[in-house]
Design an enzyme around this catalytic site. Structure first.
Site, PDB file in Angstrom:
ATOM      1  N   GLN A  93       0.832  -1.198   0.000  1.00  0.00           N
ATOM      2  CA  GLN A  93       0.000   0.000   0.000  1.00  0.00           C
ATOM      3  C   GLN A  93       0.871   1.254   0.000  1.00  0.00           C
ATOM      4  O   GLN A  93       0.354   2.364  -0.121  1.00  0.00           O
ATOM      5  CB  GLN A  93      -0.907  -0.004   1.234  1.00  0.00           C
ATOM      6  CG  GLN A  93      -1.933  -1.125   1.246  1.00  0.00           C
ATOM      7  CD  GLN A  93      -2.652  -1.223   2.572  1.00  0.00           C
ATOM      8  OE1 GLN A  93      -2.160  -1.810   3.520  1.00  0.00           O
ATOM      9  NE2 GLN A  93      -3.832  -0.628   2.650  1.00  0.00           N
ATOM     10  N   HIS A 113      -1.146   1.327  -4.595  1.00  0.00           N
ATOM     11  CA  HIS A 113      -1.526   2.738  -4.588  1.00  0.00           C
ATOM     12  C   HIS A 113      -0.606   3.592  -5.451  1.00  0.00           C
ATOM     13  O   HIS A 113      -0.569   4.810  -5.296  1.00  0.00           O
ATOM     14  CB  HIS A 113      -1.556   3.265  -3.148  1.00  0.00           C
ATOM     15  CG  HIS A 113      -2.609   2.614  -2.304  1.00  0.00           C
ATOM     16  ND1 HIS A 113      -2.634   2.697  -0.927  1.00  0.00           N
ATOM     17  CD2 HIS A 113      -3.681   1.851  -2.648  1.00  0.00           C
ATOM     18  CE1 HIS A 113      -3.680   2.021  -0.457  1.00  0.00           C
ATOM     19  NE2 HIS A 113      -4.324   1.508  -1.484  1.00  0.00           N
ATOM     20  N   CYS A 121       0.775  14.243 -15.451  1.00  0.00           N
ATOM     21  CA  CYS A 121      -0.093  15.366 -15.774  1.00  0.00           C
ATOM     22  C   CYS A 121      -1.547  14.901 -15.746  1.00  0.00           C
ATOM     23  O   CYS A 121      -1.888  13.880 -16.342  1.00  0.00           O
ATOM     24  CB  CYS A 121       0.255  15.936 -17.145  1.00  0.00           C
ATOM     25  SG  CYS A 121      -0.864  17.272 -17.669  1.00  0.00           S
ATOM     26  N   CYS A 124      -2.723  15.656 -19.872  1.00  0.00           N
ATOM     27  CA  CYS A 124      -2.195  14.902 -21.016  1.00  0.00           C
ATOM     28  C   CYS A 124      -1.607  13.548 -20.616  1.00  0.00           C
ATOM     29  O   CYS A 124      -1.211  12.770 -21.473  1.00  0.00           O
ATOM     30  CB  CYS A 124      -1.150  15.732 -21.766  1.00  0.00           C
ATOM     31  SG  CYS A 124       0.440  15.915 -20.907  1.00  0.00           S
ATOM     32  N   THR A 187       0.091  -2.647   8.513  1.00  0.00           N
ATOM     33  CA  THR A 187      -1.107  -2.101   7.880  1.00  0.00           C
ATOM     34  C   THR A 187      -2.291  -2.259   8.818  1.00  0.00           C
ATOM     35  O   THR A 187      -2.445  -3.290   9.475  1.00  0.00           O
ATOM     36  CB  THR A 187      -1.403  -2.773   6.526  1.00  0.00           C
ATOM     37  OG1 THR A 187      -2.701  -2.366   6.070  1.00  0.00           O
ATOM     38  CG2 THR A 187      -1.342  -4.288   6.618  1.00  0.00           C
ATOM     39  N   ASN A 212       1.442  -5.912  13.315  1.00  0.00           N
ATOM     40  CA  ASN A 212       1.064  -4.497  13.333  1.00  0.00           C
ATOM     41  C   ASN A 212       1.043  -4.005  14.774  1.00  0.00           C
ATOM     42  O   ASN A 212       0.708  -4.751  15.696  1.00  0.00           O
ATOM     43  CB  ASN A 212      -0.323  -4.298  12.702  1.00  0.00           C
ATOM     44  CG  ASN A 212      -0.604  -2.861  12.350  1.00  0.00           C
ATOM     45  OD1 ASN A 212       0.191  -2.214  11.655  1.00  0.00           O
ATOM     46  ND2 ASN A 212      -1.724  -2.322  12.809  1.00  0.00           N
ATOM     47  N   ILE A 230       8.444  -3.702  13.863  1.00  0.00           N
ATOM     48  CA  ILE A 230       8.597  -4.419  12.601  1.00  0.00           C
ATOM     49  C   ILE A 230      10.059  -4.633  12.226  1.00  0.00           C
ATOM     50  O   ILE A 230      10.425  -5.690  11.697  1.00  0.00           O
ATOM     51  CB  ILE A 230       7.830  -3.681  11.488  1.00  0.00           C
ATOM     52  CG1 ILE A 230       6.323  -3.793  11.751  1.00  0.00           C
ATOM     53  CG2 ILE A 230       8.167  -4.241  10.105  1.00  0.00           C
ATOM     54  CD1 ILE A 230       5.473  -2.901  10.873  1.00  0.00           C
TER      55      ILE A 230
END
Length: 246
Positions: A93, A113, A121, A124, A187, A212, A230
């Site tokens: 992520q 992600h 841009c 374009c 996460t 986590n 971690i």
């Protein structure tokens, strides 16, 4: 005939990169806790509509120094796992590119992600280098525009208010379905659709390990829950997996 080697899928979130100096978002000391208004800087609607939001966003990127961040022991542990053990696929992520910088082959990292190391841009769609855009900010351009068409430059990431790339999401689903072990690292497992990947893995019969600092919605379903830092816990888990043959 050799037995099929088990596939390990590792989903990584912001927690794996905090020891590299990149703050997380939702933790007790996360960016949203310190400055709730900062979320609009990475929300597509306000970003495209308001030049002041873009100016603040460019300053945030420059001050964060994410491009200068170095991989830590957690990132390097996954490289050790990939080089020494069974097949590994990392679903991240994160947009910092630290898995690749640590030495994981790009083809084995799925960036759910997108990447903050590039800009695109909004008009374009031309892709450029984030470092070059930040250099323009340093040189006095508060909101650098696309050099090709003058359109709005944005990070090549999935911002709030945008959907994930359906091709990337299908690849992530396929990996989760096929894996034998699913490890969620750093996460919250609260951001969808990435948060459904552990469930897909469980339904496919995979073991689940959650690492986590804070509780997640999948703790009760996990075979193992690890709360240690971690940068020390992930290297220890990798050593254990290699010893046990995953």
């Amino acid at each position: 005939m050799n037995a099929k080697r088990p596939l390990i899928a590792v989903l990584t979130g912001a927690g794996i990169s905090t020891d590299s100096g990149i703050p997380d978002y939702r933790g007790p000391a996360g960016l949203w806790q310190r400055d709730p208004s900062a979320q609009q800087l990475v929300t597509i609607g306000p970003y495209l509509a308001d030049p002041e939001v873009r100016r603040r966003a460019w300053l945030m990127r420059r001050e964060a120094g994410a491009l200068a961040a170095e991989p830590n022991a957690g990132h390097r542990a996954l490289v050790d796992l990939e080089r020494s053990g069974p097949p590994v696929r990392v679903l991240t992520q994160n947009v910092d590119g630290l898995h690749q910088r640590a030495g994981l082959p790009a083809r084995k990292v799925l960036e759910l992600h997108g990447t903050a190391r590039e800009v695109q841009c909004a008009r374009c769609r031309v892709v450029g280098d984030m470092a070059e855009a930040l250099a323009r900010v340093d040189a006095g351009e508060p909101d650098p525009a696309c050099r090709e068409c003058g359109g709005i430059l944005r990070p090549r990431t999935v911002m709030f208010g945008e959907a994930l790339d359906p091709v990337v999401l299908r690849q992530a689903d396929a990996i989760a379905k096929a894996c034998d072990l699913f490890v969620a690292v750093g996460t919250s497992l609260q951001v969808h659709p990435a948060a459904v990947l552990p469930q897909i893995a469980l339904e496919g019969g995979a073991r689940l390990i959650v690492m986590n600092g804070e509780p997640t919605p999948f703790d009760e379903a996990a075979d193992e829950v690890i709360r240690e830092p971690i940068s020390t816990a992930l290297p220890a888990l990798v050593r254990k997996l290699l010893t046990e043959g995953a």
